[in-house]
Design an enzyme around this catalytic site. Structure first.
Site: not given
Ligand code: GLU
Length: 508
Positions: A263-265, A268
């Site tokens: 995921s983007k998380r 990040d």
């Protein structure tokens, strides 16, 4: 004659393209090229609520950056245009009607509130609400209402949806990656295909377009596997040949972070992009990192993604696109998800950077330097780039690896200075100035032999001399071979820097 292979990438413009989507596009492209077929780009924008401004342009730019070209599609046109579903709206009603006429679909008038109440009711009993054979006659639709009542509601302009009448059977599906998949369709719901606002849902638009666009193979992400039964049944209901299906494995979180989807998380948290290009959210203005802006080469990203879930079966990791096309085989795509690995993509980038023509690297670096108002001759830049490229993973590393060639150190790493500067250091550096001054040839080999002669002659150790030179020239204990640095800096600049170090030591 076998049908010409035709595949499509059919993203929904709901945000930036995730690298998982990019891999889907890549596999479609490789498959099409391998079989001399066509690759299409179709934009599935029937869901107006999830539509995001700029997402479509982003998708096209990302594909172009990666060299994933398409033969037909949005921005390009083709025999089956338009390729944007919102522009094909008029087509779908006719096909919804076809299924209604055949009895494979029906009208339903349940309001959102009614469905919600049903859902809650089921939940209270610890069950999940599924709209299908077991309860359709108790809900508000063509099964519970008389034909007159249905007609009346339609004429009155009541909001409705068209639902697929899911049959009750055991269905054996074939997936090119997963093999046989057996589905009990009794457990599936009567999916909405069309709404009274005239918009089809994904399922109807997708099947109709794949059929009209003569798609032979549907290659898409694993998240669509649960829709495969419905899609195959819809083809059957229409009386059309279904394409072959291949559901690609998920791209998973990095190893050690669990088995969920990347995921983007995750990106990040760990500082890596999950999108090919930088994305600025049109509403929040939040910026998401992109591989392009982070200094990755598209060839590296493509090579990395190609091997994420596909095993070419040869002992090789670096592949040109032509090689990927020649080797690509859906049957060698794994069923299991593939863990994302940022170190691996960095490795690919390093490899591709080493393969780039020297002249390209020099030109690129020259423009970076121009931005810093530094000019250097092509000749010396060529020498510098040759010397440091092996240590660079990104184009952006070049400055960090070579700034000392352009700007003399104005300070010295404190710890290193303290450790290296001894009582006799000034004397050694002074003598070195003499050695450099008397060099007759500035090749690294000659410089090395002269300095080593000096060391032997004065009974010194390499460790007493070399770190001092490095400190004087670089300012810290980093950088490439010292003799090569001297060779590039030249006599005058080397002597100046050695003098600066002596002066600095005096001031301490
Ligand atoms: N529009 C769907 C998506 O966004 C396409 C799925 C498919 O390829 O059938 O992924």
């Amino acid at each position: 004659m076998a049908k010409k292979v035709r595949v499509r990438f059919a993203p929904s413009p709901t945000g930036p393209l995730h690298i998982g989507g990019l891999r889907t596009a890549l596999f479609n492209y490789l498959f099409a090229k391998k079989h001399g077929g066509d690759f299409l780009l179709r934009i599935e924008d029937t869901d107006q609520v999830r539509y995001v401004e700029g997402a479509e342009d982003y998708i096209m730019e990302a594909l172009a950056w990666c060299g994933i070209t398409y033969d037909e599609g949005v921005g390009k046109g083709g025999e089956h245009a338009p390729y944007r579903q919102s522009e094909r709206k008029a087509i779908y009603a006719e096909y919804a009607q076809m299924l209604l006429d055949k009895g494979d679909a029906y009208y339903a008038f349940d309001t959102a509130e009614e469905l919600d109440a049903q859902r809650k009711n089921y939940e209270q009993h610890g069950e999940t609400f599924i709209y299908n054979w077991h309860n359709r006659q108790n809900l508000t639709n063509s099964f519970s209402l008389s034909p007159e009542e249905v007609k009346e509601r339609l004429q009155r302009g009541d909001a409705y949806v068209v639902r697929f009448k899911m049959p009750q059977e055991t269905l054996t599906l074939h997936d090119l990656i997963r093999g046989e998949v057996v589905v009990d369709t009794k457990l599936l719901d009567d999916k909405v295909l069309f709404k009274s606002d005239g918009m089809p849902t994904y399922h109807l638009a997708n099947i109709v377009d794949d059929h009209l666009m003569e798609i032979t193979h549907v290659i898409r992400g694993e998240e669509w596997l649960p829709s495969m039964a419905l899609h195959v049944l819809m083809y059957r209901a229409f009386g059309w040949d279904a394409p072959q299906f291949a559901h690609l494995p998920l791209i998973l979180k990095p190893a050690g972070m669990g088995n969920g989807k990347l995921s983007k998380r995750d990106g990040d948290k760990m500082g890596f992009p999950v999108f090919p290009l930088e994305w600025v959210d049109p509403v929040t203005k939040n910026i998401s990192k992109g591989y392009r802006e982070d200094g990755y080469l598209p060839e590296a990203l493509v090579n990395f993604l190609a091997l994420l879930g596909w095993n070419p079966g040869v002992d090789q990791e670096l592949f040109s696109v032509e090689e990927l096309i020649a080797l690509f085989d859906l049957e060698k795509v794994n069923k299991a998800g593939a863990h994302f690995d940022i170190e691996k993509i960095k490795w690919f980038n390093h490899q591709y950077l080493q393969k780039m023509p020297l002249i390209t690297l020099v030109e690129n670096f020259s423009s970076v330097l121009a931005g810093k108002e530094i000019s250097a001759s092509k000749e010396s830049l060529t020498q510098i780039v040759t010397l440091i490229r092996e240590r660079a993973t990104f184009l952006t590393d070049f400055w960090e690896l070579s700034h000392f060639f352009f700007v003399a150190p104005h300070s010295y790493e404190a710890k290193a200075f303290k450790k290296q500067w001894k009582e006799n250091s000034a004397e050694i550096v002074n003598s070195l100035i003499g050695v450099v001054d008397s060099l007759t040839d500035l090749t690294p080999a000659h410089i090395e032999s002269q300095i080593k002669d000096f060391i032997t002659k004065h009974n010194l150790g390499l460790g007493q001399v070399m770190p001092l030179i490095r400190l004087a020239l670089v300012g810290e204990m980093k950088g490439p071979d010292v003799f090569s640095i001297i060779s590039i800096l030249g006599k005058e600049q080397t002597i100046l820097r050695l003098q600066n170090l002596i002066q600095y030591a005096k001031e301490q």
